[in-house]
Each structure stands twice: as C-alpha cells, then as structure tokens.
Scaffold this active site. Structure first.
Site, PDB file in Angstrom:
ATOM      1  N   TRP A 142     100.179 -20.580  90.157  1.00  0.00           N
ATOM      2  CA  TRP A 142      99.150 -19.999  91.212  1.00  0.00           C
ATOM      3  C   TRP A 142      97.514 -20.279  90.570  1.00  0.00           C
ATOM      4  O   TRP A 142      97.587 -18.854  90.113  1.00  0.00           O
ATOM      5  CB  TRP A 142     100.001 -19.418  92.171  1.00  0.00           C
ATOM      6  N   ASP A 223     105.789 -11.995  90.337  1.00  0.00           N
ATOM      7  CA  ASP A 223     105.264 -12.551  91.352  1.00  0.00           C
ATOM      8  C   ASP A 223     105.914 -12.770  92.605  1.00  0.00           C
ATOM      9  O   ASP A 223     106.670 -13.769  91.951  1.00  0.00           O
ATOM     10  CB  ASP A 223     104.119 -13.903  91.445  1.00  0.00           C
ATOM     11  N   LYS A 258     104.341 -13.692 103.339  1.00  0.00           N
ATOM     12  CA  LYS A 258     105.295 -15.049 104.140  1.00  0.00           C
ATOM     13  C   LYS A 258     106.615 -14.773 104.622  1.00  0.00           C
ATOM     14  O   LYS A 258     107.142 -15.220 105.934  1.00  0.00           O
ATOM     15  CB  LYS A 258     105.625 -16.046 102.692  1.00  0.00           C
TER      16      LYS A 258
HETATM   17  C1  LMR Z   1      99.233 -20.674  98.096  1.00  0.00           C
HETATM   18  O1  LMR Z   1      99.758 -20.722  97.456  1.00  0.00           O
HETATM   19  O2  LMR Z   1      98.795 -21.522  98.995  1.00  0.00           O
HETATM   20  C2  LMR Z   1      99.592 -19.757  99.279  1.00  0.00           C
HETATM   21  O3  LMR Z   1     100.072 -17.916  98.652  1.00  0.00           O
HETATM   22  C3  LMR Z   1      98.158 -19.028  99.944  1.00  0.00           C
HETATM   23  C4  LMR Z   1      97.092 -18.142  98.731  1.00  0.00           C
HETATM   24  O4  LMR Z   1      97.110 -17.339  98.587  1.00  0.00           O
HETATM   25  O5  LMR Z   1      97.177 -19.429  98.112  1.00  0.00           O
END
Ligand code: LMR
Length: 408
Positions: A142, A223, A258
């Site tokens: 992420w 996470d 979520k």
């Molecule tokens: C995502 O990865 O799309 C979600 O976790 C929203 C975000 O905060 O990035």
C-alpha cells in the site's frame, strides 16, 4: 514574495496514487465510467451502502446520546475492550473470551482515526522506542506505508513478496529478507488480504514467517485493515495468531473502515502486544504522548457505532452476517471476472482465484492503464490493481473485454 513564504517557488506534490485516481474518476463526465480504484466495498449498483447494523446503531445513538465531550486520548475504554475482543478472538471461542496474553495484561488497545491513524501511531512508536530501526515493507505494498515512514522520519526498505510472475508468495525471499534485517528492525505485514496483490501466506507460511521474525528480534507490525474480507473475521487472524504463538511483541493496526463500511467515520485501533504487563503499560504512555501531539483524542461518533454493534449480541450477529455477505459478493465477482477473462481469451489468470480480499494485480503498465481510462472510462490503480468489489454482473464483461484487449 519573501523567501520565507510557504508558496515561494515550490513545485506541486504528486497526487495521491489511490485517492488521486478517485478524484479523476469523480471529475470524469462519462456516464459509463467504472471505478475499480480505491478499496471500498460497493453493491451491484456501484453504491457503498450504510450497513443495516450501522443504521440501527446510529438510531440508538441518536436517541440516547447525551454529550459530545472529548474522548480519552486512547479512546473509550468500552470501545477498546470490544475492539480487543474482535481482533484477538480465537477460533471457536465466544466473543469476549480473552486469550491468555490479554489476561496477563500484555495487550493494550488504542482507538485511532482509521487504519491509517493506527499505522501512523505504530510507526511513531518505532521512531520513539527503536530509534535505530528501519521499517521493511513488501514490494509491492500500500503506497501509504512508505509515505507514513517518510512522514515520521523512519528509514524504510522493501522486500520481495511474490515470485517474479506475481502469481504466488515467494516465501524464501521473505525469509531471506527477515534474516538480512537488523535485529530491532520492523516489518509491516498485511494481516490478511494483501494490498495490492491479494496474495496471502497460508497458516503454515505465516508460522514460518513468525518464527523467523521472532528468532531475528524483528518487530512485526500487522496492517489488519481487511479483517473479515479474506476468509472470515476469526480465520483472517491466523497471521496474528502465528506471531502470538512465538511470544514476540506485535503491533496490530486494525480498521473499521472496510468491515463496518465506516469509511468516513475514521475508526481504527492500534493493538500493542508487549513482552509483559509492565512493558505494555509503559508503551501505552508513549502512544498517548504521540496521539496528543497528533490528533489529541479520537473522533467520537464512528467509535460509538462500533461499540454499540459489538456490545449487543443480536446486532453483532447481524453485522457478522453483513461482513459475510460483503466477502461472498467480492469472492463471487473475483470468480466471475476470472471466468470472463478466460472467455475473452486473455490467457491463464486462474491464479487470481487463490487471491484474498478486494484486490489482485492484473499486471498492467501505466500506458495500458491510461488507455483503459481514456478509451473505456475504467479506473484502476498502479500495476492494474483491481478492486473486485467495484464490479457487477453488468460491469464484469465490459471490464474483462477491455482488459483482455490489452493483455492479448
Ligand atoms: C486502498 O488501498 O484503496 C484503501 O486502503 C484506501 C486507502 O486509504 O488507500
């Protein structure tokens, strides 16, 4: 303009790699546009609903609320106790039964603004308590993980997560990276539903990772933003249980965005699992200082919704059913999309079927993603991260056809 001016000769910062795409989607006037970008749950009609359990909790809150007083720095004690029960629930155990480490006083939980707040707080603790540490993140991960480390000022490195074809976990590479890290470093793992690949370790692989982490003196940060959307609320914590079994310290960044669909209420939690009761209490004091200097106290309403739901057996049962329904719809879309890709002759994408959670990578480059946006009004994140929750019976053949045309 003086040299001290904020706006003197600065170039713009890049747009956010996820929410920047959502903004572009919002600005797109084409009615046929399809949003598969940010990780949010959607129904067939593209709407992200308010869960019925949430509506009922809000109705009760509205009827009974008496104050908007500050919350304690670490959140309402009732809420953090319930979040602890949710995160640490063991297979077959009733809700609220605590694992032994909780009874030993080794767990402290703080309410944070969303999962992002929890990751931020975890990284702040690394900076304060392990100042020599580097933070390792998976490649890919992420994008906010390295960004948060940069913002806090903790150096970060990345380690491989998948095989080069991005079809399966490269466990050996993960273990080698753990062995190469300095004792005291931290690793951010995705507790379930790896973002962006959807490639999760099996329970046995988690045990191998946890054993290596414990042997090397690494701090694991889990996470856990997608608890419940992989295999189930309890099943998804197999990762956490693997780390707990080693007796090592763990930080868990949880999110209600979520699984409660409470995206804009910013409800998250950081769970601290310390070596013993005294250490847990001491780390808690540092977490509170970090919070006070950042957001001071957590926002109230969303946490009250979560507490109302988790505290009431009937409402909690209703909510668990809603989590199951979301998970099953996502998995159904995943299967239907892979079948549609196959019938469009896109090649073998059956490995996507073993993915967990909202995302998988379709392996598209920036030029292909731009074509999808410009020519078809279909929005995905970098490397072709697709959010299966954004698909529907109508959208699946459209997206599969457009993607297959790029992949063939
Ligand atoms: C995502 O990865 O799309 C979600 O976790 C929203 C975000 O905060 O990035």
């Amino acid at each position: 303009m003086s040299n001290g001016s904020l706006s003197a000769k600065i170039s713009s910062a890049p747009s956010d790699p996820i929410f920047g795409i959502v903004e572009a989607f919002r600005a797109d006037p084409r009615p046929e546009k399809i949003n598969l970008a940010a990780g949010v749950y959607m129904e067939e009609d593209g709407v992200t609903p308010i869960l019925a359990s949430v509506r009922e909790a809000e109705r009760r809150l509205l009827a009974n609320a008496t104050t908007k007083l500050y919350k304690p720095i670490g959140g309402d004690p009732a809420l953090v106790k319930l979040l602890r029960a949710l995160i640490f629930r063991e297979p077959g155990a009733p809700f609220g039964a605590l694992p032994a480490i909780a009874n030993e006083g080794r767990i402290e939980v703080l309410h944070t603004p969303g999962g992002t707040g929890a990751v931020r707080l975890a990284v702040e603790l690394v900076k304060r308590l392990r100042p020599q540490a580097e933070i390792w993140v998976s490649d890919p991960t992420w994008p906010n993980h390295p960004q948060i480390a940069d913002a806090v000022g903790v150096p970060h490195r990345s380690h491989p997560w998948t095989t080069a074809d991005v079809r399966s976990l490269d466990l050996d590479a993960v273990l080698q990276s753990i062995a190469a890290a300095k004792p005291g470093d931290a690793f951010i793992f995705h507790g379930a539903c790896h973002n962006p690949t959807g490639i999760d370790p099996t329970a046995a692989e988690w045990r191998a990772i946890a054993d290596a982490v414990a042997a090397r003196g690494i701090l694991p940060i889990l996470d856990f933003a997608y608890q419940g959307l992989g295999d189930g609320l309890v099943e998804d914590a197999a990762s956490l249980r693997a780390f707990l079994a080693t007796g090592c310290e763990v930080l868990v960044a949880a999110s209600a965005s979520k699984n409660f669909a409470l995206y804009d209420e910013r409800v998250g939690a950081l769970a601290i699992v310390a070596e013993d009761k005294e250490a847990a209490a001491a780390i808690l004091t540092h977490a509170k200082v970090a919070i006070r200097a950042a957001w001071s106290n957590p926002p109230g309403h969303g946490g009250e919704i979560v507490a109302e739901i988790l505290a009431d057996d009937a409402l909690r049962g209703q909510w668990e059913g809603e989590v199951t329904a979301m998970r099953e719809r996502i998995n159904g879309n995943r299967r239907a999309f892979v079948a549609a890709l196959a019938s469009e002759g896109a090649g073998d994408y059956s490995h996507l079927l073993t993915g967990r959670g909202m995302f998988s990578l379709l392996g598209l480059d920036d030029a292909q993603l731009k074509r999808l946006r410009d020519e078809q009004a279909i929005y995905l994140v970098a490397r072709g991260r697709i959010n299966f929750a954004g698909l529907s019976a109508v959208k699946i053949p459209i997206v599969a056809k457009a993607v297959a045309a790029l992949l063939r």
